[in-house]
Design a protein around this motif. Structure first.
Motif, PDB file in Angstrom:
ATOM      1  N   LYS A  97      -9.767   5.692   9.887  1.00 41.91           N
ATOM      2  CA  LYS A  97      -8.475   5.291  10.448  1.00 41.91           C
ATOM      3  C   LYS A  97      -8.630   4.289  11.571  1.00 41.91           C
ATOM      4  O   LYS A  97      -7.735   3.495  11.832  1.00 41.91           O
ATOM      5  N   ARG A 132      -4.734   5.466   2.579  1.00 40.46           N
ATOM      6  CA  ARG A 132      -4.927   6.142   3.848  1.00 40.46           C
ATOM      7  C   ARG A 132      -4.257   5.364   4.967  1.00 40.46           C
ATOM      8  O   ARG A 132      -4.234   4.147   4.971  1.00 40.46           O
ATOM      9  N   LYS A 134      -4.006   3.571   8.372  1.00 41.19           N
ATOM     10  CA  LYS A 134      -4.982   2.858   9.178  1.00 41.19           C
ATOM     11  C   LYS A 134      -4.401   2.581  10.560  1.00 41.19           C
ATOM     12  O   LYS A 134      -3.190   2.546  10.767  1.00 41.19           O
ATOM     13  N   ASN A 192     -10.846   9.185  13.162  1.00 41.48           N
ATOM     14  CA  ASN A 192     -10.507   8.389  14.330  1.00 41.48           C
ATOM     15  C   ASN A 192     -11.735   8.230  15.212  1.00 41.48           C
ATOM     16  O   ASN A 192     -12.672   9.027  15.149  1.00 41.48           O
TER      17      ASN A 192
END
Length: 333
Positions: A97, A132, A134, A192
């Protein structure tokens, strides 16, 4: 044969052709090599190409030649990275991410360059396997460099830390005042990037999302390592206590949230999530989630800041979980 302006680049072009046009399932003949070289502006005879292939093999390239029918084929048999390893790298970049969509595309393009054109197409399809969320902060790469520099030079840092509003705007925390911290380490967890740092004012170890940090500056002050706190610090234990999510049955769930929960919702589901205002103090979102005890626990952890509105099956699951918790934690008379 007259030499062309690119003649000195012949071996480099030959290496490029073999790496791009061949792999374990695709080979190339000598006439095809000569044609490819000509397209690069290089004229070459068979004998000189034979010699160049031997030089490349002596250099370390794993070039294999084999006879098939009346033709002789060449292909690169092994590379620094196997296709499965490149797929793993692509999936890692795509799932992170903290890497923006733009930078993900750039990195994946570079990874594709380490494979043949045929294998690269498989890596390209791999990019779209999973949608996903981002990060939106393109400056994260500079942030990581600055933090690593601060750690290497044993310096404290200052920065602005922001949160998301219900209007999807970045709002500085701490009234826009600078945060001061002694960086210990960078940690990639739960998709993250986090800074683990010591806060001297509160005498506590804290973590910060790197993509939510702005205007990072290195100070002339040395880091405060927090005495015994640093000596006893265990990164694996720390991250295991702070993060963790699990899967479950996919459901479209409606959640009503207080406005100050906007950052939590955007962090979890992305900035493209549709937030519909219920009143001046609340908004609703409809999200597809994997309903599991961990998801229900995540909602519960938000306290009165978030409430499941529907569907009935998920409300029923929450009531069952609440009943289970009451039973589990009820004290015996």
């Amino acid at each position: 044969m007259a030499k062309s302006a690119n003649q000195k680049l012949k071996m480099l072009y030959l290496k490029k052709i073999l790496l791009e046009k061949t792999d374990d399932e695709h080979a190339i003949t000598m006439p095809e090599i000569i044609k490819e070289l000509e397209s690069c502006g290089v004229k070459a005879e068979r004998k000189s190409i034979y010699d160049d292939i031997e030089c490349l093999k002596a250099y370390g390239m794993d070039i294999v030649g084999c006879q098939e029918n009346r033709s002789y084929y060449y292909h690169v048999a092994s590379r620094p990275f196997e296709l499965a390893e490149l797929k793993l790298l692509v999936d890692t970049v795509q799932s992170a991410k903290f890497i923006t969509k733009k930078k993900s595309d750039e990195l994946i393009k570079k990874i594709e360059g380490m494979a043949s054109v045929y294998e690269a197409s498989k890596l390209h399809r791999q990019v779209y396997v999973s949608q996903r969320v981002k990060t939106m902060n393109e400056s994260i790469y500079n942030n990581v460099d600055l933090i690593n520099e601060a750690i290497a030079e044993n310096k404290r840092i200052s920065f602005i830390y922001f949160k998301w509003s219900a209007d999807k705007k970045q709002v500085p925390k701490n009234d826009g005042n600078l945060y001061y911290a002694s960086p210990w380490a960078l940690c990639w967890n739960d998709e993250n990037y986090y800074l683990i740092a010591y806060d001297s004012d509160s005498s506590k170890l804290k973590h910060y999302r790197v993509d939510k940090m702005k205007r990072i500056s290195l100070l002339d002050e040395k880091r405060d390592m927090g005495g015994d706190a640093y000596k006893d610090f265990d990164m694996a234990l720390y991250t295991s206590r702070v993060f963790g999510m699990y899967g479950g049955k996919d459901e479209n769930v409606t959640i009503e949230c207080r406005n100050d929960m906007a950052g939590v919702i955007i962090d979890r589901f992305g900035k493209d999530i549709i937030m519909i205002r219920s009143d001046d103090e609340h908004f609703r979102v409809n999200v597809k989630v994997a309903v599991s005890p961990q998801f229900l626990g995540w909602i519960t952890a938000l306290g009165d800041g978030a409430k499941i509105i529907g569907p009935p099956s998920v409300l029923n699951a929450m009531n069952q979980e609440i009943s289970r918790l009451i039973k589990q934690y009820r004290q015996e008379a």
